[in-house]
Enzyme design. Structure first.
Site, mmCIF file in Angstrom:
data_model
loop_
_atom_site.group_PDB
_atom_site.id
_atom_site.type_symbol
_atom_site.label_atom_id
_atom_site.label_comp_id
_atom_site.label_asym_id
_atom_site.label_seq_id
_atom_site.Cartn_x
_atom_site.Cartn_y
_atom_site.Cartn_z
ATOM 1 N N LYS A 101 72.554 -39.149 102.273
ATOM 2 C CA LYS A 101 71.105 -39.289 102.404
ATOM 3 C C LYS A 101 70.522 -40.357 101.474
ATOM 4 O O LYS A 101 69.511 -40.995 101.794
ATOM 5 C CB LYS A 101 70.419 -37.949 102.130
ATOM 6 N N GLU A 123 60.474 -34.123 104.816
ATOM 7 C CA GLU A 123 60.984 -32.780 105.062
ATOM 8 C C GLU A 123 62.426 -32.717 104.577
ATOM 9 O O GLU A 123 63.066 -33.743 104.376
ATOM 10 C CB GLU A 123 60.927 -32.457 106.555
ATOM 11 N N SER A 388 80.194 -36.044 104.752
ATOM 12 C CA SER A 388 78.833 -36.510 104.514
ATOM 13 C C SER A 388 78.204 -35.991 103.230
ATOM 14 O O SER A 388 77.229 -36.565 102.736
ATOM 15 C CB SER A 388 77.943 -36.137 105.699
#
Length: 405
Positions: A101, A123, A388
């Site tokens: 991210k 969010e 990830s």
């Protein structure tokens, strides 16, 4: 390589088109007053973010702050179970903040600062996007509001603590199922009221144009690195690349490096507890075309055509739709989308931890489980998994729910 006359040599120049469409998916379906704010973001992205100065600074941040490039690890002990198969992991868990991210969050925050914005709004589900954006806000000296469902706040307490320590304002969302969809709803509502001074930093390749394109472009670094690294390690490309898919940012990031190669691509959705509506979040597998959160894609619908209730053990995957580019790649057959259930996911979580010394995010564990499934089914050659994120955030919840296996 072509699928339904799609020339992947020129893919990124053609998709999305000027209106933000990947085939029939994408676009921007939002109120006119908010569209003006989104247009401002799009213009800034097409100008500021394409400049040499912007990209030089982003490259420096990735190297000196994020810790890129992230390595590829050969999963030797797990691979030894299978004849003729070698499993590898692209270690996005080794990014600063523990997941992929941060790749788009630093890009979005740099763009916000360049636009003169003073606040980031977002969010989060699993909390990794929230932590990454809170980190980016602290790095650039910006305020930060993170909207998070009450269910996910309870499941992801470590990440909630990290966001608060970093200075973010974590806003609990209690409406509906109080998970990721409701967090997106609340964040969009807040952005409608604050867009003069804030930018909405969406957490995946979803939302109205230009967000699916913008997040994809910031995540492409994963696939670009992985392709180069795998060739250097093995003298060949992987036979298959596997990534989990919720909104789909980590998957699209690694897939981008291999779209024009003879490499099989697999997107893994959460089957959760079963095929019944409300027990899973496998939108591409079981959904149909529909519009939500400002974009057209494939989504899970209830009897009235509204977004259906969804479930996943992974807070980052419990979303009733997926990015429009994934819907497009699904339709043209370039990516195969399939499912893994909770039990298979938990088994993979513990196996990678015990056999390789890597505690994976529960989202990433879906991809690990599917890669093992491919190997068991007779798939030969090299399989690259996009790991990830790391699993620190999930440990308390998993131990409380499943115990130590």
């Amino acid at each position: 390589m072509k699928y339904q006359n799609i020339d992947f040599n020129n893919y990124f120049a053609n998709y999305p088109d000027a209106n933000g469409y990947f085939g029939k998916y994408g676009g921007s379906y939002i109120p006119q007053d908010l569209q003006k704010a989104i247009d401002e973001v799009n213009i800034a992205y097409q100008t500021i973010a394409q400049s040499t100065a912007f990209n030089d600074e982003l490259q420096r941040i990735r190297k000196e702050f994020q810790g890129r490039p992230t390595p590829i690890t050969h999963l030797k002990r797990i691979s030894s179970q299978f004849a003729g198969v070698e499993l590898y992991a692209k270690r996005e868990d080794l990014n600063h903040t523990g997941a992929h991210k941060i790749n788009h969050c630093m890009g979005e925050a740099l763009l916000a600062r360049s636009m003169g914005k003073t606040k980031l709004i977002a969010e989060t589900g699993a909390g990794q996007h929230g932590v990454a954006l809170a980190t980016a806000a602290a790095y650039f000296g910006l305020a930060c509001d993170i909207y998070m469902g009450a269910v996910d706040i309870k499941k992801q307490a470590p990440n909630v603590a990290r966001m608060k320590i970093l200075g973010a304002n974590v806003i609990e969302v209690t409406e509906g199922l109080a998970t990721l969809k409701e967090a997106v709803d609340a964040a969009f509502k807040a952005y409608c009221q604050e867009y003069d001074n804030a930018i909405y930093c969406i957490g995946s390749v979803v939302g109205p144009h230009p967000f699916p394109m913008m997040v994809r472009d910031f995540q492409k670094i994963v696939g670009i690195e992985a392709r180069k690294q795998f060739l250097a390690m093995n003298g060949c490309l992987p036979d298959a690349v596997v990534a989990c898919v919720g909104g789909g940012s980590n998957a699209i990031g690694i897939f981008c490096g291999f779209l024009n190669d003879d490499v099989e691509l697999y997107g893994v959705e959460p089957l959760g507890k079963g095929k019944q509506l409300g027990q899973h979040a496998a939108s591409l597998t079981y959904g149909q075309e529909g519009i939500m959160h400002g974009f057209n894609s494939i989504m899970l619908k209830d009897q009235d055509g509204n977004p259906a209730p969804v479930y996943s053990i992974a807070s980052g995957l419990d979303y009733p739709s997926s990015g429009p580019e994934h819907a497009f790649l699904h339709d043209i057959g370039r990516v195969k989308y399939d499912v893994i259930n909770d039990d298979e996911t938990i088994d993979a979580f513990f196996e990678l931890s015990r056999k390789e010394g890597i505690i994976p995010a529960i989202e990433s564990s879906h991809a690990i489980a599917y890669a093992k499934k491919l190997a068991k089914s007779g798939k030969k050659g090299h399989i690259l998994i996009n790991l990830s994120g790391r699993g620190d955030k999930d440990m308390d919840h998993i131990i409380a729910t499943y115990g130590i296996r």
